[in-house]
Write an enzyme that holds these catalytic residues in place. Sequence first.
Site, PDB file in Angstrom:
ATOM      1  CE1 TYR A 184       0.464  -0.760   4.574  1.00 55.63           C
ATOM      2  CE2 TYR A 184       0.153   1.613   4.391  1.00 55.63           C
ATOM      3  CZ  TYR A 184       0.559   0.499   5.113  1.00 55.63           C
ATOM      4  OH  TYR A 184       1.069   0.676   6.387  1.00 55.63           O
ATOM      5  CB  THR A 223       8.675  -3.005   9.327  1.00 61.86           C
ATOM      6  OG1 THR A 223       7.733  -1.909   9.252  1.00 61.86           O
ATOM      7  CG2 THR A 223       9.750  -2.846   8.278  1.00 61.86           C
ATOM      8  CB  THR A 260       7.002   2.472   9.807  1.00 58.34           C
ATOM      9  OG1 THR A 260       6.196   3.316   8.984  1.00 58.34           O
ATOM     10  CG2 THR A 260       7.067   3.048  11.208  1.00 58.34           C
ATOM     11  CE  LYS A 279       4.901   6.317   9.666  1.00 60.41           C
ATOM     12  NZ  LYS A 279       3.636   6.919   9.228  1.00 60.41           N
ATOM     13  CB  CYS A 303      -0.247   3.265  12.002  1.00 58.42           C
ATOM     14  SG  CYS A 303      -0.340   3.433  10.282  1.00 58.42           S
ATOM     15  NE  ARG A 343      -4.199  -3.364   7.211  1.00 58.23           N
ATOM     16  CZ  ARG A 343      -3.490  -2.654   6.318  1.00 58.23           C
ATOM     17  NH1 ARG A 343      -2.219  -2.923   6.123  1.00 58.23           N
ATOM     18  NH2 ARG A 343      -4.059  -1.664   5.655  1.00 58.23           N
ATOM     19  NE  ARG A 378     -15.123   2.552  18.095  1.00 59.07           N
ATOM     20  CZ  ARG A 378     -13.826   2.610  18.327  1.00 59.07           C
ATOM     21  NH1 ARG A 378     -13.314   3.748  18.728  1.00 59.07           N
ATOM     22  NH2 ARG A 378     -13.048   1.561  18.222  1.00 59.07           N
TER      23      ARG A 378
HETATM   24  N1  SAJ Z   1      -9.714   6.069  17.343  1.00 59.14           N
HETATM   25  C1  SAJ Z   1     -10.315   6.342  18.574  1.00 59.14           C
HETATM   26  N2  SAJ Z   1     -10.506   7.646  18.935  1.00 59.14           N
HETATM   27  C2  SAJ Z   1     -10.133   8.682  18.119  1.00 59.14           C
HETATM   28  C3  SAJ Z   1      -9.516   8.376  16.873  1.00 59.14           C
HETATM   29  C4  SAJ Z   1      -9.323   7.064  16.505  1.00 59.14           C
HETATM   30  O1  SAJ Z   1     -10.675   5.440  19.331  1.00 59.14           O
HETATM   31  O2  SAJ Z   1     -10.358   9.833  18.481  1.00 59.14           O
HETATM   32  C5  SAJ Z   1      -9.493   4.669  16.961  1.00 59.14           C
HETATM   33  C6  SAJ Z   1     -10.187   4.298  15.660  1.00 59.14           C
HETATM   34  O3  SAJ Z   1     -11.477   3.800  15.912  1.00 59.14           O
HETATM   35  C7  SAJ Z   1      -9.264   3.214  15.104  1.00 59.14           C
HETATM   36  C8  SAJ Z   1      -7.883   3.611  15.628  1.00 59.14           C
HETATM   37  O4  SAJ Z   1      -8.101   4.505  16.716  1.00 59.14           O
HETATM   38  O5  SAJ Z   1      -9.600   1.953  15.623  1.00 59.14           O
HETATM   39  C9  SAJ Z   1      -6.987   4.290  14.590  1.00 59.14           C
HETATM   40  O6  SAJ Z   1      -7.735   5.319  14.025  1.00 59.14           O
HETATM   41  P1  SAJ Z   1      -6.958   6.517  13.207  1.00 59.14           P
HETATM   42  O7  SAJ Z   1      -7.999   7.583  12.989  1.00 59.14           O
HETATM   43  O8  SAJ Z   1      -5.723   6.876  13.907  1.00 59.14           O
HETATM   44  O9  SAJ Z   1      -6.652   5.893  11.781  1.00 59.14           O
HETATM   45  P2  SAJ Z   1      -5.319   5.155  11.295  1.00 59.14           P
HETATM   46  O10 SAJ Z   1      -4.921   4.057  12.176  1.00 59.14           O
HETATM   47  O11 SAJ Z   1      -5.523   4.852   9.857  1.00 59.14           O
HETATM   48  O12 SAJ Z   1      -4.191   6.274  11.462  1.00 59.14           O
HETATM   49  C10 SAJ Z   1      -3.600   6.862  10.331  1.00 59.14           C
HETATM   50  C11 SAJ Z   1      -2.256   7.375  10.788  1.00 59.14           C
HETATM   51  N3  SAJ Z   1      -1.578   7.973   9.641  1.00 59.14           N
HETATM   52  C12 SAJ Z   1      -0.372   7.515   9.306  1.00 59.14           C
HETATM   53  O13 SAJ Z   1       0.138   6.528   9.805  1.00 59.14           O
HETATM   54  C13 SAJ Z   1       0.311   8.278   8.256  1.00 59.14           C
HETATM   55  C14 SAJ Z   1      -2.467   8.467  11.812  1.00 59.14           C
HETATM   56  O14 SAJ Z   1      -1.185   9.005  12.166  1.00 59.14           O
HETATM   57  C15 SAJ Z   1      -3.330   9.568  11.238  1.00 59.14           C
HETATM   58  O15 SAJ Z   1      -3.526  10.587  12.220  1.00 59.14           O
HETATM   59  C16 SAJ Z   1      -4.685   8.958  10.867  1.00 59.14           C
HETATM   60  O16 SAJ Z   1      -4.436   7.936   9.867  1.00 59.14           O
HETATM   61  C17 SAJ Z   1      -5.562  10.026  10.223  1.00 59.14           C
HETATM   62  O17 SAJ Z   1      -5.797  11.042  10.928  1.00 59.14           O
HETATM   63  O18 SAJ Z   1      -5.973   9.864   9.091  1.00 59.14           O
END
Ligand code: SAJ
Length: 446
Positions: free
Chosen positions: A22, A99, A135, A221, A276, A353, A425
């Site tokens: 990806y 990784t 990463t 990172k 992540c 995931r 939620r």
């Molecule tokens: N979550 C919560 N509360 C929140 C935000 C998220 O419980 O306030 C949960 C979500 O339900 C999910 C998990 O955390 O299960 C991760 O959610 P996420 O919004 O962080 O989405 P990700 O995991 O796709 O995070 C990615 C990361 N981007 C990169 O790695 C470049 C993160 O650093 C970004 O901030 C996030 O996307 C984004 O904001 O799009």
Amino acid sequence: MDDLKQKIKNKSAKVAVVGLGYVGLPVACLLAKAGFSVLGINRGREKVDLINSGKSPIEGKEPGLEQLIKEALGSKRLRATTDYTGLNQVDVVLVAVETPVDKTDRVPKYEALQAALTSVAKNMKRGTLVIIESTIAPGTMKNVVAPLLKKESGLQIGKDFYLGHCPERVTPGRLLLQLENWPRVVGGFDRETAQLAVLFYKKFVKGELDATTYTTAEIVKTEENTFRDTLIAQANALALLCEYFGVDVYEVVRLIKKDPAHTAYLYPGAGVGGHCLPKDGYLKVALARKDAKDQRIGPSVRLVELVREINDLMPKHVVSLLKEAFKEKKISLKRPKISILGYAYLQNSDDTRNSPTESLVKILSKENFEISIHDPYVKDYRVDLDSVLAGSDAMVVMVAHDEYKRLSLGQLKNLMRTPVLIDGRNIFDKEKAQKAGFIYKGVGNV
Ligand code: SAJ
């Protein structure tokens, strides 16, 4: 290095991308679109054939990616292969292989990275710029990547070849947009290499490019996602505290965010999943953990452990809320049927995931519950919601898919045998749910 600079400037430099996942695949397509000739290398024959047929092997919707693959193939600028021998004609090699972190001992699993680097080292020519995009744990470039490349190639870094680390900042669903437009940290073995890598990325990245050392880039990172994981753990701990005091955590967060200094406060929920956040905190301390007794390292190790403990607690807490609801209303059923809404790790996504629901199902399956799962985005659970809810004794909301926010509580209640609603939620209003006859318990709002 001057010859390489010239080739980058006039885009005659040949580029290889190792790992067409990806990150690697969109990067390969953007490089081809920018005018470079790109060799995409991947170990799986199946994925290579799929890409060469113009198809994207990446799950989920990635706007524009498949079109870009077709254009890159059409212009003959992109070719995918499993063979590394073409590297002896290549000037720049990007490595973007997985990784992962071992789920039990939290140590990074570098087998894919080491295998890729060994093949790169054995095939690359003198003067190649090698950049790791995966990463990786701080200290990996210095203690794993550099020694391996030197040993397997017999070449000297900074003299015979150049080495950098440029971690990607991407989110599924926005891969191309973010790779092309977001700023990037460009780490080098030395300043000259970092500048050379900036020159290269400038050819297809519109975001700001910051040259630094490759260890700094590793820390930036891993800290970014650790920071987000920590913010969410802060909100989850607050939710538990609000339950203790009998207040609604979402009202508390709404008021906190009114303070201009705290608008970035995040939200509690049923857990933290994804590719992540659950791993990057462990990655950040992975190579320093052996010195946890050092007062410089101890705080980071202990903080990561606590943050992960809190976020991993949340699916377990959802089970406690479920049991509390049954107990309070003296509901004793031989084998209660539990309907779980949401299996993806993120709202309006099909990505599962490290899904918190996976942990929830593991816990419930060990006890005497009948489980049915619904998720409009996840193939295995894209079933009729009414049939999932029919005769159930509790509805547990694990993911805030938009579709769930439009559900009619009255209709839901008529389908169920026992009207227990556990809201992981905060997608339903507690008072309205109670008026509709539900026994309502929300994470942070009981
Ligand atoms: N979550 C919560 N509360 C929140 C935000 C998220 O419980 O306030 C949960 C979500 O339900 C999910 C998990 O955390 O299960 C991760 O959610 P996420 O919004 O962080 O989405 P990700 O995991 O796709 O995070 C990615 C990361 N981007 C990169 O790695 C470049 C993160 O650093 C970004 O901030 C996030 O996307 C984004 O904001 O799009």
